[in-house]
Scaffold this motif. Structure first.
Motif, PDB file in Angstrom:
ATOM      1  N   GLN A 372      11.669  22.491   0.994  1.00  0.00           N
ATOM      2  CA  GLN A 372      13.016  22.005   1.253  1.00  0.00           C
ATOM      3  C   GLN A 372      13.995  23.145   1.061  1.00  0.00           C
ATOM      4  O   GLN A 372      13.756  24.067   0.269  1.00  0.00           O
ATOM      5  CB  GLN A 372      13.390  20.842   0.322  1.00  0.00           C
ATOM      6  CG  GLN A 372      12.591  19.569   0.564  1.00  0.00           C
ATOM      7  CD  GLN A 372      13.052  18.435  -0.320  1.00  0.00           C
ATOM      8  OE1 GLN A 372      13.951  18.606  -1.135  1.00  0.00           O
ATOM      9  NE2 GLN A 372      12.430  17.280  -0.169  1.00  0.00           N
ATOM     10  N   ASN A 373      15.107  23.080   1.832  1.00  0.00           N
ATOM     11  CA  ASN A 373      16.162  24.108   1.751  1.00  0.00           C
ATOM     12  C   ASN A 373      15.607  25.507   1.986  1.00  0.00           C
ATOM     13  O   ASN A 373      16.012  26.467   1.331  1.00  0.00           O
ATOM     14  CB  ASN A 373      16.878  24.033   0.397  1.00  0.00           C
ATOM     15  CG  ASN A 373      17.629  22.732   0.204  1.00  0.00           C
ATOM     16  OD1 ASN A 373      18.160  22.161   1.153  1.00  0.00           O
ATOM     17  ND2 ASN A 373      17.654  22.249  -1.021  1.00  0.00           N
ATOM     18  N   ARG A 452      17.430  24.489   5.662  1.00  0.00           N
ATOM     19  CA  ARG A 452      18.887  24.653   5.586  1.00  0.00           C
ATOM     20  C   ARG A 452      19.426  25.491   6.721  1.00  0.00           C
ATOM     21  O   ARG A 452      20.627  25.472   6.998  1.00  0.00           O
ATOM     22  CB  ARG A 452      19.291  25.266   4.255  1.00  0.00           C
ATOM     23  CG  ARG A 452      18.797  26.662   3.993  1.00  0.00           C
ATOM     24  CD  ARG A 452      19.129  27.090   2.582  1.00  0.00           C
ATOM     25  NE  ARG A 452      18.683  28.433   2.275  1.00  0.00           N
ATOM     26  CZ  ARG A 452      19.430  29.514   2.407  1.00  0.00           C
ATOM     27  NH1 ARG A 452      20.666  29.412   2.860  1.00  0.00           N
ATOM     28  NH2 ARG A 452      18.962  30.705   2.093  1.00  0.00           N
ATOM     29  N   GLY A 486      20.140  21.417   8.394  1.00  0.00           N
ATOM     30  CA  GLY A 486      20.883  22.660   8.518  1.00  0.00           C
ATOM     31  C   GLY A 486      21.370  22.905   9.942  1.00  0.00           C
ATOM     32  O   GLY A 486      21.315  22.031  10.811  1.00  0.00           O
TER      33      GLY A 486
END
Length: 904
Positions: A372-373, A452, A486
């Motif tokens: 994630q991210n 993201r 994102g």
């Protein structure tokens, strides 16, 4: 009548005692192993004892099959006189009890004899004493006292002997009771043995009676197992026969045979269903165990359950059949073991294939990324190395990050190429996956919805094909069902395709046109020497870069005061909340920050700056001459780019009227004009520049010598369109052109004695020293695609400024970290608005004037400029966002300052 409650023998009234024979217990007729009646079919039942009044009562015996033992008379005439003097009744009763006990076992006979012997001894002693007393009595008739004393003494002896005899008799009675208990236990065991023998006999008879149907059942099981084993063979033969007969009867050659259809069906089942192979192996194993169990049941005496278990052991371990005995069991066990070897060979093959397939999927990068991210990069190009390096530097303050790269290449090759880059990733992990960005399943595999930022790299090669693929990738990204967390950063090769990509991507897409960025940077750096190094510092994350953040404590403060409120940053603009988040670069001094506004600054990192107390700064006045007139320039383009018309329009907007642009390339002049018109350039509408066309090859010396190379203010060596598909060929061509131009300039320029400058320390007469002397006259900007070639030229210092794809990678990384920065870069690269400029020091200060950097910032505001750095006269690099801005120092007129100002 039970064995535990045996009847006691009747008391004997006669004084004649008899005992059983000592051989009674040890008689062979009563021994369990020597008695022939033990093996009789039906055991004999002992008859109960019935007393007879006419016959004498026999002594009791626990063995019913044995006749009473013979008695032995115990009368002795020698001791008749003494026996009459003793209490006959009591002694007879006790001795009769002893005789009854001894009659039970052989040991009793011996004990009775011993008792009689002891009694005889006692009688002898007593008798002797009486005889001796008689003599005394005869000899001493006159002494009554003495006779009485002798009689008392004799009575005492008799009493003592009788008590001793009574004690012995009681002890013998206890031993007899113990022996009787042991005999009763032995009788119970003997009867149990008789009962077991009868049960075994009954079982053997039952087995003999059931032997015939069990044998038939075993034969039937053997026949069934053989039939089932031969059934597949006959089935295949029947299918083959049916197929041949059908073809012969119908005379149709195109019809597929039944066996081929069956083989095709099995093939499809195994390929479509992933668990078909393990299931088929399981079924084959169960069939083998069942058939083997049936066959073993037919050739052995074991039960069917035991045969099934034995069959499984043969299948699991082929060595277990070594203990088989007999031809039938051995043949069956060998057959089962052979089938078990085949089964386990197939099982090992399936297991090894599954493991190999799993490792291959991991090695080829087919597993899912659970992150994630993270930053996702789609595609592979020469810019990837610089992009990864910039992302690693950006994530250094966070302790590292996750970067996922997905391209249509093998995972091992990608990892090997990244390892060859030898970058310090500073805690950032790079994960490679093999896949296509056009397939939604592959995009889901790299967790595109949780990233993201998504960076789409342009492919090396044809620009139109690369942009078309980027467009399809954006379509795939917008089609993700989960949506994107994102934004998307797309690298394009042609400026004309930018509108279409933004139309498809909408608000999610930020575009960076690499070709256009490099072209505009080359023009700016050619007009302002030293600007390339400043752009490298600002675009990259190694030094200072742009950041946007909100500071509530600055609300209500004018922008002029905001400029000097950050000791470790330089404010450049404001993101106005009331204008929908629009970024205003270089706003007016009178603009007051409102609630929700954010400040755009140049700082080293996002956590290295903060507003401080407003310092007291003296503004001062500018020198009277602050107008900088435009001068005529003469620029040479070596090579031909795809966006040549765009570069010409930018130059026409920047240069002073009457400037010249020379274009030297191997494209025919008639064709050039056609290409420029097709690109949207109207040559007649050019205002400030005039075009001069020269045809020739830029890598041939005699063609270059036909040009007035020593008269140009700046020369731009472009990556030629004919070789732009290969970065190595384009860089080799640019490097050859650079060396030829510098050598021709050095030969034509007047020779100077002092050739050692601050930029190099080469000896007099060296070819590099001569080329550095020529570089003082004109500026050469080389377009290099490969960063390795750029490092080579930078070390030789024969080219003032080198621009490569590394700047594009820096821009992509910056936009990926914060998409708002893209609007700032677009304005700085555009023909209108603000741009980065280099100014002389005499525009802001006087000779030997001592000022702080804050004071120079406020003086630059009088020219509507934002001062962001400076370069001293004796320094090679500029300092952006200098420290200690409030400290005063002495400046020189040869120093230069870097500002953000509106285009003139």
């Amino acid at each position: 009548m039970s064995l535990d409650s045996e009847p006691s023998p009747p008391p004997s009234t006669s004084r004649d005692w008899f005992f059983p024979s000592p051989n009674f217990i040890h008689s062979s007729s009563h021994h369990p192993s020597k008695n022939p009646r033990r093996f009789s079919t039906i055991p004999r039942t002992p008859k109960p004892y019935v007393p007879d009044s006419k016959s004498p009562k026999p002594s009791y015996s626990s063995f019913r099959s044995v006749s009473p033992p013979n008695t032995i008379p115990t009368r002795d005439p020698k001791y008749a006189g003494i026996r009459r003097r003793v209490d006959s009744a009591r002694r007879t009763e006790k001795l009769s009890k002893a005789n009854v006990s001894d009659a039970v076992s052989g040991r009793g006979a011996g004990v009775s004899d011993a008792v009689l012997g002891r009694k005889s001894d006692v009688s002898v002693k007593v008798s002797g004493e009486r005889t001796l007393g008689g003599k005394s009595f005869v000899g001493f008739s006159g002494g009554r006292f003495k006779i009485r004393w002798q009689m008392a003494f004799s009575v005492a002896i008799l009493i003592t002997a009788f008590s001793s005899l009574l004690h012995k008799n009681f002890s013998l009675h206890g031993e007899v009771n113990d022996l009787r208990d042991q005999i009763s236990k032995r009788n119970m065991r003997l009867q149990a043995c008789y009962l077991l023998d009868s049960i075994d006999l009954v079982d053997s008879i039952a087995q003999e009676n059931d032997q015939l149907p069990s044998k038939s059942l075993k034969n039937s099981s053997l026949i069934v197992s053989l039939s089932l084993l031969s059934l597949p063979f006959f089935t295949f033969k029947y299918i083959d026969y049916v197929s041949k007969s059908r073809r012969s009867s119908d005379n149709v050659s195109d019809e597929v045979s039944l066996n081929k259809q069956l083989a095709y069906w099995i093939d499809v089942s195994l390929s479509v269903h992933p668990y078909a192979k393990p299931l088929a192996l399981l079924v084959a194993t169960l069939l083998l165990i069942c058939l083997g169990g049936l066959a073993l049941f037919g050739v052995t005496d074991d039960s069917f359950a035991d045969c099934l278990w034995l069959s499984w052991t043969y299948v699991a371990d082929s060595g277990n059949h070594a203990n088989s005995e007999g031809i039938g069991p051995r043949l069956v066990s060998v057959s089962i073991s052979f089938g078990g070897m085949l089964i386990f060979a197939m099982m090992l093959g399936l297991v090894s294939d599954a493991i190999s397939e799993k490792f291959d999927s991991l090695r080829k990068g087919k597993s899912e990324v659970v992150e994630q991210n993270h930053t996702l990069i789609l595609g592979w190009s020469d810019k990837l190395g610089s992009l990864l390096n910039q992302l690693a530097i950006a994530n250094e303050s966070l302790g590292g990050g996750i970067v996922v790269v997905m391209a249509e290449r093998d995972k091992e090759e990608m990892e090997l190429d990244i390892a060859k880059m030898e970058f310090d990733f500073k805690g950032t992990s790079v994960i490679c996956r093999s896949g296509s960005p056009l397939i939604l399943a592959d995009l889901k595999k790299v967790s595109v919805s949780k990233a993201r930022a998504v960076i789409v790299l342009a492919e090396d090669g044809n620009a139109d094909q690369s942009d078309a693929r980027a467009l399809r990738t954006v379509l795939s990204l917008t089609g993700v069902k989960e949506g994107l967390r994102g934004h998307i950063v797309v690298e394009l090769s042609d400026l004309d395709n930018e509108v279409l990509v933004k139309l498809v991507g909408g608000d999610l897409v930020e575009t960076v046109v690499a070709h256009d960025v490099i072209g505009r940077l080359m023009i700016q750096c050619a007009r302002q020497p030293g600007l390339a190094q400043i752009w490298e510092d600002i675009l990259g994350f190694e030094n200072c870069e742009f950041y946007i953040k909100r500071w509530p404590q600055l609300d209500g403060m004018p922008f002029e005061d905001v400029l000097i409120s950050f000791p470790d940053a330089i404010p450049c603009g404001v993101k106005v909340a009331s204008y929908g988040g629009k970024i205003i670069l270089n706003p007016d001094d009178s603009y007051v920050l409102q609630e929700g506004d954010e400040v755009l600054v140049i700082a080293e990192d996002d956590d290295t700056y903060a507003p401080a107390t407003l310092p007291m700064v003296w503004r001062g006045n500018l020198p009277k001459y602050f107008f900088v007139p435009k001068s005529l320039e003469k620029i040479l383009f070596c090579g031909w780019r795809r966006d040549m018309e765009d570069m010409i329009m930018v130059l026409d907007a920047f240069l002073a009227p009457g400037s010249e642009l020379w274009m030297f390339n191997d494209v025919p002049e008639k064709e050039r004009e056609k290409k420029l018109i097709d690109g949207g350039l109207d040559i007649d509408r050019l205002v400030n520049i005039s075009l001069v066309n020269r045809e020739g090859n830029a890598v041939i010396r005699r063609h270059l010598e036909s040009l007035p190379l020593e008269s140009f203010d700046s020369i731009l060596i472009l990556a030629d369109e004919s070789v732009e598909d290969s970065a190595i060929q384009a860089d080799s061509r640019s490097l050859a052109t650079l060396l030829l131009i510098r050598d021709i300039q050095a030969k034509r320029l007047p020779y100077r004695e002092a050739m050692v400058t601050h930029r190099g320390s080469f000896s007099q007469g060296s070819w590099i020293g001569e080329m550095q002397q020529a570089s003082d006259k004109s500026v050469i900007i080389s377009e290099i695609l490969d960063p390795r070639t750029k490092n080579l030229l930078s070390m030789s210092k024969i080219s003032d400024y080198v621009l490569s794809n590394e700047l594009v990678s820096m821009a992509l990384a910056m936009v990926a970290e914060d998409r708002q920065i893209n609007h700032v870069l677009e304005e700085l690269f555009a023909e209108e608005g603000n741009e980065m400029q280099i100014r002389q020091a005499d525009l802001y200060l006087r000779e030997c004037e001592e000022l702080s950097f804050y004071e120079i910032i406020l003086r630059a505001r009088q020219r509507r400029e934002i001062m962001i750095g400076y370069r001293l006269a004796n320094a090679e690099r500029a300092v952006i966002n200098p420290p200690a801005k409030n400290e005063r120092r002495m400046w020189s007129q040869k120093d230069v300052f870097v500002v953000i100002a509106e285009k003139e």
